[in-house]
Design a protein around this motif. Sequence first.
Motif, PDB file in Angstrom:
ATOM      1  N   PRO A 191      44.112  44.991  56.392  1.00 24.15           N
ATOM      2  CA  PRO A 191      44.698  45.301  55.086  1.00 24.15           C
ATOM      3  C   PRO A 191      45.427  44.092  54.524  1.00 24.15           C
ATOM      4  CG  PRO A 191      45.965  46.320  56.859  1.00 24.15           C
ATOM      5  CD  PRO A 191      44.729  45.761  57.487  1.00 24.15           C
ATOM      6  N   SER A 192      45.367  43.940  53.216  1.00 29.68           N
ATOM      7  CA  SER A 192      46.016  42.805  52.561  1.00 29.68           C
ATOM      8  C   SER A 192      47.533  42.947  52.601  1.00 29.68           C
ATOM      9  CB  SER A 192      45.549  42.707  51.107  1.00 29.68           C
ATOM     10  OG  SER A 192      46.345  41.774  50.393  1.00 29.68           O
ATOM     11  N   GLN A 193      48.193  41.930  53.106  1.00 27.66           N
ATOM     12  CA  GLN A 193      49.659  41.912  53.117  1.00 27.66           C
ATOM     13  C   GLN A 193      50.208  41.774  51.701  1.00 27.66           C
ATOM     14  OE1 GLN A 193      47.687  39.472  53.908  1.00 27.66           O
ATOM     15  NE2 GLN A 193      48.516  37.461  53.356  1.00 27.66           N
TER      16      GLN A 193
ATOM     17  N   GLY B 189      35.753  42.536  47.924  1.00 27.35           N
ATOM     18  CA  GLY B 189      35.584  42.776  46.502  1.00 27.35           C
ATOM     19  C   GLY B 189      36.099  44.166  46.181  1.00 27.35           C
ATOM     20  N   ASN B 190      36.345  44.407  44.898  1.00 24.48           N
ATOM     21  CA  ASN B 190      36.802  45.726  44.453  1.00 24.48           C
ATOM     22  C   ASN B 190      38.050  46.172  45.205  1.00 24.48           C
ATOM     23  OD1 ASN B 190      36.539  47.926  42.740  1.00 24.48           O
ATOM     24  ND2 ASN B 190      35.335  49.110  44.217  1.00 24.48           N
ATOM     25  N   LEU B 191      38.928  45.231  45.475  1.00 24.41           N
ATOM     26  CA  LEU B 191      40.100  45.532  46.302  1.00 24.41           C
ATOM     27  C   LEU B 191      41.053  46.557  45.679  1.00 24.41           C
ATOM     28  CD1 LEU B 191      42.164  43.113  48.454  1.00 24.41           C
ATOM     29  CD2 LEU B 191      43.348  44.606  46.857  1.00 24.41           C
TER      30      LEU B 191
ATOM     31  N   ASP C 190      42.001  43.357  36.942  1.00 30.36           N
ATOM     32  CA  ASP C 190      41.821  44.696  37.501  1.00 30.36           C
ATOM     33  C   ASP C 190      40.831  44.756  38.658  1.00 30.36           C
ATOM     34  OD1 ASP C 190      43.544  45.588  35.528  1.00 30.36           O
ATOM     35  OD2 ASP C 190      41.908  46.000  34.117  1.00 30.36           O
ATOM     36  N   ASN C 191      40.155  43.665  38.916  1.00 25.28           N
ATOM     37  CA  ASN C 191      39.141  43.712  39.973  1.00 25.28           C
ATOM     38  C   ASN C 191      39.006  42.342  40.630  1.00 25.28           C
ATOM     39  OD1 ASN C 191      37.192  44.745  41.639  1.00 25.28           O
ATOM     40  ND2 ASN C 191      35.525  44.504  40.160  1.00 25.28           N
ATOM     41  N   TYR C 192      39.194  42.322  41.923  1.00 22.61           N
ATOM     42  CA  TYR C 192      39.104  41.086  42.692  1.00 22.61           C
ATOM     43  C   TYR C 192      38.935  41.442  44.160  1.00 22.61           C
ATOM     44  CZ  TYR C 192      44.047  42.311  43.344  1.00 22.61           C
ATOM     45  OH  TYR C 192      45.199  42.979  43.613  1.00 22.61           O
TER      46      TYR C 192
ATOM     47  N   TYR D  50      44.014  33.793  47.120  1.00 23.01           N
ATOM     48  CA  TYR D  50      43.034  33.527  46.057  1.00 23.01           C
ATOM     49  C   TYR D  50      41.925  34.570  46.104  1.00 23.01           C
ATOM     50  CZ  TYR D  50      40.350  31.362  49.867  1.00 23.01           C
ATOM     51  OH  TYR D  50      39.678  31.127  51.044  1.00 23.01           O
ATOM     52  N   SER D  51      41.229  34.685  45.013  1.00 21.02           N
ATOM     53  CA  SER D  51      40.178  35.686  44.918  1.00 21.02           C
ATOM     54  C   SER D  51      38.867  35.172  45.510  1.00 21.02           C
ATOM     55  CB  SER D  51      39.943  36.076  43.452  1.00 21.02           C
ATOM     56  OG  SER D  51      38.876  37.018  43.349  1.00 21.02           O
TER      57      SER D  51
END
Length: 483
Positions: free
Chosen positions: A71-73, A344-346, A398-400, A390-391
Amino acid sequence: MEKDFLEHGLNFNRRRFLSKLSLGLGSVALGSLLIPDLFTGGMDESSLPPGIPDFAPKAKRVIYLFQNGAPSQLESFDYKPKLREMMGQELPASIRAGQRLTGMTANQASFPLVGSYYDFKQYGDSRAWVSDLFPYTAKVVDDICIIKSMHTEAINHDPALTFFQTGAQQGNRPSMGAWLSYGLGSENKNLPAFTVLLSRGKGNGQGVYSKLWTNGFLDSTHQGVQFSSGEDPVLYLKDPEGLNRFERRKMLDNLAQLNEISYKEFGDPEISAKVQQYEMAYRMQTAVPEITDLSKEPDDIIKLYGPDCLVPGTFAANCLLARKLSENGVRFVQLYHQGWDQHGNLPSEMAGQAKDVDQASAALITDLKQRGLLDETLVIWGGEFGRTNYSQGKMTKDNYGRDHHPRCFSIWMAGGGVKPGIVYGESDEFGYNVISNPVHVHDFQATVLHQLGLNHEKLTFKHLGRRYRLTDVSGKVVKDILI
């Protein structure tokens, strides 16, 4: 000649008998606890467990809520407003400093910074920052310790996940639960010392494999026992058709006699381990159905964990089951929740994942606390690494997506002698590098063992001429987070 032929025939029949039996009973209790007073005579000293803690433990048990996929911190516990301010701008080369990237982003033409789609707020007396994705965790923030300075060397899922669980990236090493089973045994002879529960989220999944709960080179009695969400929580636990409990007991007694003869002849400790597994399976027939029955839980507990806790195989159901297993003396309960791999679509995928786990994770803390069990139960929440600032690929507000990031990520721990309501460690303003109080994977493992009264440098096992340990040749206890 005739005597040799008869002995050969007896050995052949015995092998065939055991082989056939292993298809049922043999697979039942892989990973059951070591019973200290059985079958220890004549075994090599290196194969015996230390038996008792090295010092007074703060925790008796562990519940590890592993969020598989990382999971993204930056969307959970590490608030970085700088990333919003510099949205779309290039990651400064001085921050990256040529550090390793995965093959998925190493050849990107640019590295546009992306701030979290979700807002953060401060909660509790600790004033810890928590994302809006985790409203229930925010309510128990004063009961947990958030570590924002975790780091690892592994950059891909399988080696990183294996590293957390076994202390090595290559596999074939004992898992943490196996080490605890080896070092401490079990509190309940009717249940395994180490159990495994699996659930699947809605996001992109990364697989989990039995090597993550393996006994490695330890006796097979220390391997994790996987519980399933089907009609039979543990496969082959029921008596075979046409065989009643009395006949099963008689069969096991006869089998033990055959194995004792075989052990005296060959001296293989796995023979004794197999007998212990059969005996564990027999005892589990009574204990497991009662513990896995969640229908008798009171309404306030169902409300606490949420309605999904009555749906077998969900994360919520596994959290409630973990509490019951731990409450009944299971030393190490390992949960894996898959689906955290958001390249993607995080924003939308991570929202679904957080909804799956947030309420039940917080409920587990509250449930243990109100039962007086949190002080002696160490609860851990986190994944195998973090996510880039970074993406990955194309980006909009709204989407990355975010790539793997081993340099800096967050986990939390609660109970078991860990200081509540603190935030430990810090990353830079870009959320890329640790700038204070770094915690390596081996430090984390050393700390977990320490809380259970085990010195990570002394908990060793001699294999192939070398003494191995969970923390390999490094690791230090993170004493600043301990009571």
